[in-house]
Design a protein around this motif. Structure first.
Motif, PDB file in Angstrom:
ATOM      1  N   THR A 156      35.503 -47.586  10.829  1.00 47.26           N
ATOM      2  CA  THR A 156      36.355 -46.318  11.009  1.00 47.26           C
ATOM      3  C   THR A 156      35.775 -45.425  10.209  1.00 47.26           C
ATOM      4  O   THR A 156      35.136 -45.822   8.911  1.00 47.26           O
ATOM      5  CB  THR A 156      37.775 -46.442  10.983  1.00 47.26           C
ATOM      6  N   MET A 157      35.810 -44.283  10.367  1.00 52.85           N
ATOM      7  CA  MET A 157      35.525 -43.081   9.536  1.00 52.85           C
ATOM      8  C   MET A 157      36.458 -42.875   8.471  1.00 52.85           C
ATOM      9  O   MET A 157      37.691 -42.790   8.556  1.00 52.85           O
ATOM     10  CB  MET A 157      35.187 -41.762  10.275  1.00 52.85           C
ATOM     11  N   ARG A 158      35.902 -42.692   7.133  1.00 53.56           N
ATOM     12  CA  ARG A 158      36.994 -42.478   6.233  1.00 53.56           C
ATOM     13  C   ARG A 158      37.344 -41.151   6.098  1.00 53.56           C
ATOM     14  O   ARG A 158      36.859 -40.228   6.770  1.00 53.56           O
ATOM     15  CB  ARG A 158      36.043 -42.653   4.636  1.00 53.56           C
ATOM     16  N   PRO A 159      38.938 -40.946   5.800  1.00 51.56           N
ATOM     17  CA  PRO A 159      39.504 -39.743   5.938  1.00 51.56           C
ATOM     18  C   PRO A 159      38.860 -38.740   5.006  1.00 51.56           C
ATOM     19  O   PRO A 159      38.432 -39.182   3.981  1.00 51.56           O
ATOM     20  CB  PRO A 159      40.824 -40.152   5.310  1.00 51.56           C
ATOM     21  N   PRO A 160      38.615 -37.595   5.449  1.00 52.12           N
ATOM     22  CA  PRO A 160      38.059 -36.325   4.525  1.00 52.12           C
ATOM     23  C   PRO A 160      38.966 -36.099   3.633  1.00 52.12           C
ATOM     24  O   PRO A 160      40.304 -36.118   3.325  1.00 52.12           O
ATOM     25  CB  PRO A 160      37.829 -35.303   5.460  1.00 52.12           C
ATOM     26  N   LEU A 161      38.204 -35.832   2.216  1.00 50.43           N
ATOM     27  CA  LEU A 161      39.195 -35.487   1.305  1.00 50.43           C
ATOM     28  C   LEU A 161      39.334 -34.039   0.869  1.00 50.43           C
ATOM     29  O   LEU A 161      38.731 -33.178   1.369  1.00 50.43           O
ATOM     30  CB  LEU A 161      38.561 -35.892  -0.094  1.00 50.43           C
ATOM     31  N   TYR A 162      40.670 -33.700   0.290  1.00 51.30           N
ATOM     32  CA  TYR A 162      40.853 -32.270   0.026  1.00 51.30           C
ATOM     33  C   TYR A 162      39.983 -31.639  -1.031  1.00 51.30           C
ATOM     34  O   TYR A 162      39.614 -32.651  -2.042  1.00 51.30           O
ATOM     35  CB  TYR A 162      42.224 -32.288  -0.262  1.00 51.30           C
ATOM     36  N   PRO A 163      39.439 -30.255  -0.853  1.00 48.52           N
ATOM     37  CA  PRO A 163      39.781 -29.595  -0.049  1.00 48.52           C
ATOM     38  C   PRO A 163      38.677 -29.251   1.096  1.00 48.52           C
ATOM     39  O   PRO A 163      39.177 -28.541   2.178  1.00 48.52           O
ATOM     40  CB  PRO A 163      39.671 -28.050  -0.975  1.00 48.52           C
ATOM     41  N   GLU A 164      37.940 -30.240   1.251  1.00 49.70           N
ATOM     42  CA  GLU A 164      36.984 -30.205   2.551  1.00 49.70           C
ATOM     43  C   GLU A 164      37.746 -30.186   3.654  1.00 49.70           C
ATOM     44  O   GLU A 164      37.727 -29.536   4.633  1.00 49.70           O
ATOM     45  CB  GLU A 164      35.971 -31.082   2.505  1.00 49.70           C
ATOM     46  N   ARG A 165      38.370 -31.392   4.156  1.00 45.57           N
ATOM     47  CA  ARG A 165      39.280 -31.675   5.103  1.00 45.57           C
ATOM     48  C   ARG A 165      38.534 -31.805   6.388  1.00 45.57           C
ATOM     49  O   ARG A 165      39.133 -32.335   7.417  1.00 45.57           O
ATOM     50  CB  ARG A 165      40.242 -30.558   5.412  1.00 45.57           C
TER      51      ARG A 165
ATOM     52  N   PRO B 149      24.009 -38.519  10.885  1.00 41.89           N
ATOM     53  CA  PRO B 149      24.876 -39.655  11.356  1.00 41.89           C
ATOM     54  C   PRO B 149      26.348 -39.801  10.686  1.00 41.89           C
ATOM     55  O   PRO B 149      26.508 -39.568   9.614  1.00 41.89           O
ATOM     56  CB  PRO B 149      24.122 -40.785  10.949  1.00 41.89           C
ATOM     57  N   ILE B 150      27.316 -40.227  11.472  1.00 38.67           N
ATOM     58  CA  ILE B 150      28.567 -40.172  11.142  1.00 38.67           C
ATOM     59  C   ILE B 150      28.649 -41.595  10.220  1.00 38.67           C
ATOM     60  O   ILE B 150      28.566 -42.799  10.651  1.00 38.67           O
ATOM     61  CB  ILE B 150      29.689 -40.220  12.252  1.00 38.67           C
ATOM     62  N   PRO B 151      29.178 -41.531   8.903  1.00 33.66           N
ATOM     63  CA  PRO B 151      29.418 -42.660   8.071  1.00 33.66           C
ATOM     64  C   PRO B 151      30.659 -43.424   8.438  1.00 33.66           C
ATOM     65  O   PRO B 151      31.639 -43.017   7.673  1.00 33.66           O
ATOM     66  CB  PRO B 151      29.322 -42.169   6.696  1.00 33.66           C
ATOM     67  N   TYR B 152      30.689 -44.291   9.356  1.00 37.22           N
ATOM     68  CA  TYR B 152      31.718 -45.327   9.613  1.00 37.22           C
ATOM     69  C   TYR B 152      31.929 -46.249   8.528  1.00 37.22           C
ATOM     70  O   TYR B 152      31.234 -47.414   8.734  1.00 37.22           O
ATOM     71  CB  TYR B 152      31.833 -45.720  10.916  1.00 37.22           C
TER      72      TYR B 152
END
Length: 240
Positions: A105-114, A124-127
């Motif tokens: 699964t993809m790691r949740p984005p960190l704030y403030p980027e979101r 490439p998506i880093p799962y």
């Protein structure tokens, strides 16, 4: 010990009788009944030979030959057992090679980027959160699956995105790649939904060394996936 020897001797005599009378259907009960019901001298025919038992009634003189048959049978059984052992080892190797499966699964984005993206090029998506990686064919650092054996594989990915603030649009395009070529994908571009998701599943024929990954198209973005809805998985169906 003496009882065992006597039992073996009796069995051999019954076997000799079975051979001498020409009984065609192999059955221990039939051998026993033939032995019990036989009267007179045993017709040994061509089994007579010079041995220590020559002067005894019956076919005891073929005992040496039966000992030879026993030894040959034992050697054959040992060879068969060795062959079965090697075959079992080969089967184990094949089965181990077929245990290829992963899900990440993809790691949740960190704030403030979101959001993951947008980028000026396809990325490439880093799962990177691994739930399963049998065979270690999936590299979480690169987000890439590399086929270790030629075969038919099944892959699936789910893309989820949420709007960051009211009034913004869902705007993503994600595609499954095989050796740098897009084979399938999902996309979204609307201001009507606050969130959306899509899933694609596909079968791919891969050769050893082929690589499969999921990428985000340049200029697009995935936002607010804090529940790990974005997933990438695959497994080997069978080898070629």
């Amino acid at each position: 010990m003496m009882k065992n020897l006597a039992a073996m001797s009796a069995f051999r005599h019954l076997g000799v009788l079975f051979l001498c009378v020409g009984v065609q259907a192999f059955s221990f009960d039939l051998m026993r009944d033939s032995a019990v019901g036989w009267h007179g001298e045993l017709p040994c025919g061509q089994w007579a030979c010079d041995c220590i038992f020559r002067r005894q009634t019956g076919c005891c003189c073929v005992a040496n030959r039966f000992y030879q048959i026993e030894e040959e049978t034992f050697k054959n059984l040992v060879e068969i057992w060795d062959s079965i052992t090697h075959l079992s080892s080969d089967i184990g190797t094949v089965i181990d090679g077929m245990r290829v499966a992963f899900t990440a699964t993809m790691r949740p984005p960190l704030y403030p980027e979101r959001c993951f993206g947008p980028f000026t090029r396809n990325v490439p998506i880093p799962y990177s959160i691994i739930a399963l990686n049998d065979g270690n064919a999936y590299n979480p650092s690169l987000g890439t699956f590399t086929a270790q054996r030629a075969g038919l594989y099944s892959f699936a990915f789910t893309t989820y995105s949420d709007i960051v603030t009211a009034g913004l649009r869902l705007y993503h395009m994600v595609q499954l790649m095989k050796n740098g070529e897009a084979v399938t994908g999902v996309w979204e571009d609307n201001r009507e939904d606050a969130e959306d998701s899509a899933t694609q599943t596909i079968l791919l024929q891969l050769q050893t060394g082929d690589q499969v990954y999921v990428e985000l198209v340049s200029g697009r973005y995935i936002c607010n996936d804090h529940n790990q809805h974005n997933t990438f998985s695959g497994y080997l169906l069978y080898i070629f």
